[in-house]
Design an enzyme around this catalytic site. Structure first.
Site, short mmCIF file in Angstrom:
data_model
loop_
_atom_site.label_atom_id
_atom_site.label_comp_id
_atom_site.label_asym_id
_atom_site.label_seq_id
_atom_site.Cartn_x
_atom_site.Cartn_y
_atom_site.Cartn_z
N ASP A 60 1.63 -1.40 5.38
CA ASP A 60 1.13 -0.45 5.70
C ASP A 60 -0.29 -0.01 5.44
O ASP A 60 -0.54 0.77 4.32
CB ASP A 60 2.10 0.77 5.48
CG ASP A 60 1.62 2.12 6.41
OD1 ASP A 60 1.66 1.81 7.58
OD2 ASP A 60 1.49 3.08 5.78
N CYS A 90 0.96 -1.25 -0.05
CA CYS A 90 0.06 0.17 -0.12
C CYS A 90 0.95 1.17 0.06
O CYS A 90 0.98 1.86 0.97
CB CYS A 90 -0.78 -0.10 1.31
SG CYS A 90 -1.84 -1.59 1.52
N ASP A 145 -5.19 -4.29 -6.35
CA ASP A 145 -5.54 -4.34 -4.76
C ASP A 145 -4.59 -5.19 -3.77
O ASP A 145 -3.88 -6.18 -4.48
CB ASP A 145 -6.81 -5.11 -4.61
CG ASP A 145 -8.10 -4.25 -5.25
OD1 ASP A 145 -7.99 -2.87 -5.00
OD2 ASP A 145 -9.20 -4.58 -5.50
N SER A 202 6.27 7.90 0.56
CA SER A 202 7.32 8.27 1.74
C SER A 202 8.12 7.06 2.10
O SER A 202 9.10 7.05 2.41
CB SER A 202 6.90 9.14 2.74
OG SER A 202 5.80 8.23 3.46
N LYS A 203 7.30 6.05 2.39
CA LYS A 203 7.94 4.75 2.89
C LYS A 203 8.88 4.07 1.89
O LYS A 203 9.83 3.67 2.13
CB LYS A 203 6.88 4.07 3.49
CG LYS A 203 6.18 4.62 4.74
CD LYS A 203 5.15 3.73 5.48
CE LYS A 203 4.65 4.38 6.69
NZ LYS A 203 3.89 5.54 6.10
N CYS A 254 -1.51 3.65 11.34
CA CYS A 254 -1.46 4.93 12.12
C CYS A 254 -2.62 5.04 13.10
O CYS A 254 -3.15 6.35 13.10
CB CYS A 254 -1.23 6.06 11.14
SG CYS A 254 -2.43 6.33 9.90
#
Length: 594
Positions: A154, A74, A137, A79-80, A207
């Site tokens: 994530d 995902c 997906d 950024s990751k 998160c």
């Protein structure tokens, strides 16, 4: 009084810094203009990436090493992914390998095509040959099982851990949000574990601080895979990070539409039969018969906002201890669509997927731009629009197979080994079938990327049993792969000439033996500082040969050199320039020159 930026104590190597300056002040305060400009320019050229501090945790716990194959299920906004690429490139440097493309592979996947293209745009500033962007997906990502050394999941979440940064979350927050997202999160995590090689690591992160989205998902993985999976103790990693142990007990809210808001279940036995379609058994904590599993959940990492002055975050690291059995462990089983009811529950929550709980969505792009928090569904692509085709719809083919003369010219002009040209340089198939057959761009694909691209385009058995037996059918929807290294140039009336693209100079320069010149600092700065011919123009003023520094041999070497691209090297830096009849000028974008 404005405090200066400070290094994050828990981030290795003092490579992450934080500032308390509000975004509005950063844009409007005249005293901060230079700092703001510094951030903008270095974000644009890939030197720094801006994001929420705790969003940097998953790649750190993943422990990526040189040569590994990694998938970020995902990935958007990226950024990751940029951290994973940096980890591979750092590992390559530590192994003293100067050749780009030998460090491994990072597959960045996202379910929304619009966000995939945004991710490609963000990643282009890194010039990474390790990157492949796909559009699937996450719970149905169709790669071969047990094919990745590292998996990052994530997953889409409610984002309640970001409430300090986005207090409007409380207006929509409900304890039942975790119920709606739980099954999707379990599917993604399960499929990620199927993709993981034995001995490999997977990081599951959100998160959110809701145990239904965190410990409940991890507990279900541990129940499902038994002795094949291990929840890793990460207490020795990032010792300066203040963290809390994972939860062992929690309550599950009644997600029924007509239930009271304060209605909770403590065990699955309390759930009425008619409500068990919405309240899954996997939502509940381990019971008294699963004491070992319950104790292991304490190995999960919970980061609370007030402990490190960050957002809230959850991380769990699992290791695959042994290969999965064929029965009950196929990717098809892990990627089932689920019941219609599950799809209805998740549909409202899928809006969160684009923002990853809002963390990083606006931080990963320029601070001056607000990114939409609600992701749009994938649009139908206009196939007539240039650049709109997926790579698997318009695949890359070997340059030598399509245009032998172009491959020979590039090899001879720049002193590139023919083996390098034949194995790594490719063009788009659509250009090879065009009427004029004048392909414009040449791309470099590393070996791991070529292998994945070959699998992506591959073939499958035709179900109708036709005489052909097989048909070409894309297995992976690849949005981006490779780095542009050459582009056809028509300067000086030459139609068969190719200039070097700055995007890929780090790829081809180590292999070049011709048209590469060391120069002095005076000439290097002279070319860097040449003004644009017109405001907003991509063309810079040329420097005549006689204007070059007298003590540099470049002044005598250029006049006798054939017109075309030249590489000017000063230490570890390189300028791509065009040598004309009487002058030389840079062939680089304004951001790159800056």
């Amino acid at each position: 009084q404005i405090k200066p930026p400070t290094a994050l104590e828990w981030f290795p190597g003092r490579l992450a810094w934080t500032t308390t300056v509000p975004r509005q002040a950063l844009r409007r305060n005249k005293e901060l203009k230079r700092f703001h400009q510094f951030l903008m320019e270095n974000t644009s050229n890939g030197v720094i990436t801006r994001q929420e501090a705790v969003s940097m945790l998953p790649p750190l716990f993943l422990d990526v090493r040189c040569g590994m194959r990694v998938v970020d299920l995902c990935a958007a906004p990226g950024s990751k992914t940029s951290q994973l690429i940096d980890a591979l490139q750092t590992a390559r440097a530590e192994n003293k390998s100067s050749v780009a493309g030998t460090s491994g592979l990072v597959v960045a996947n996202d379910s929304d095509l619009k966000r995939c293209f945004m991710l490609v745009h963000q990643m282009k500033r890194l010039g990474s040959v390790e990157l492949v962007v796909t559009h699937h997906d996450a719970q149905r990502f169709p790669a071969p099982r047990e094919s990745f050394d590292r998996v990052l999941a994530d997953v889409p979440c409610s984002g309640d851990g970001t409430a300090r940064k986005a207090p409007d979350i409380w207006l929509k927050w409900s304890p039942t949000q975790g119920v709606g997202l739980h099954r999707l999160q379990v599917e993604i995590a399960s499929h990620g574990f199927v993709l993981l090689k034995p001995g490999g690591l997977m990081v599951y992160s959100t998160c959110s601080l809701n145990p239904l989205e965190n410990e409940a998902v991890v507990a279900e993985l541990l129940r499902k895979y038994g002795s094949k999976i291990e929840l890793v103790d990460c207490s020795h990693q990032l010792p300066a990070l203040k963290r809390r142990a994972g939860l062992q007990t929690w309550f599950v809210p009644d997600a029924s539409a007509n239930s009271r808001k304060d209605s909770f279940f403590s065990s699955f036995n309390e759930v009425p039969d008619k409500r068990r379609t919405r309240v899954a058994k996997s939502l509940f904590p381990p019971d008294a018969t699963q004491e070992e599993l319950s104790n292991s959940l304490q190995r999960c990492v919970r980061v609370l906002p007030h402990d490190n002055d960050t957002g809230g975050f959850f991380v769990a690291v699992v290791r695959k201890r042994a290969p999965l059995d064929e029965v009950g462990a196929s990717s098809e089983a892990a990627a089932t669509e689920g019941s219609k009811e599950t799809e209805l529950v998740v549909s409202e929550e899928r809006k969160k997927e684009g923002e990853k709980g809002i963390v990083g969505a606006s931080d990963d792009v320029k601070m001056d731009q607000e990114k939409d928090r609600v992701a749009s569904p994938p649009r139908k692509r206009n196939r007539a629009q240039p650049g709109s085709r997926l790579l698997t719809e318009d695949p890359l083919i070997g340059l030598n197979a399509f245009d032998e003369s172009a491959a020979s010219w590039i090899s001879e002009q720049y002193g590139l080994p023919r083996s390098f040209v034949d194995s790594s340089l490719m063009v788009r198939a659509s250009e090879s079938t065009a009427k004029d057959s004048m392909h414009r761009k040449v791309y470099f694909l590393s070996e791991p990327v070529r292998e994945l691209a070959k699998y992506a385009i591959g073939s499958r058995e035709v179900e109708d049993g036709s005489s052909e037996g097989k048909e070409n059918q894309a297995r992976l929807r690849v949005v981006h792969a490779g780095v542009r290294v050459f582009e056809r140039s028509t300067r000086d009336g030459k139609k068969d000439a190719f200039r070097v693209c700055y995007d890929g100079i780090h790829v081809v320069l180590p292999h070049m033996t011709k048209r590469v010149y060391k120069t002095c600092r005076e000439n290097f700065e002279l070319l860097l500082r040449q003004p644009r011919k017109h405001a907003g123009s991509g063309i810079v003023e040329s420097v005549r040969f006689e204007e070059l520094h007298e003590g540099d041999t470049l002044r005598e070497e250029l006049p006798v050199l054939e017109n075309g691209s030249v590489m000017l090297v000063l230490g570890n830096e390189c300028l791509v320039a065009w040598k004309g009849t009487a002058a030389i000028s840079t062939l680089m974008g304004e951001d790159d020159l800056n």
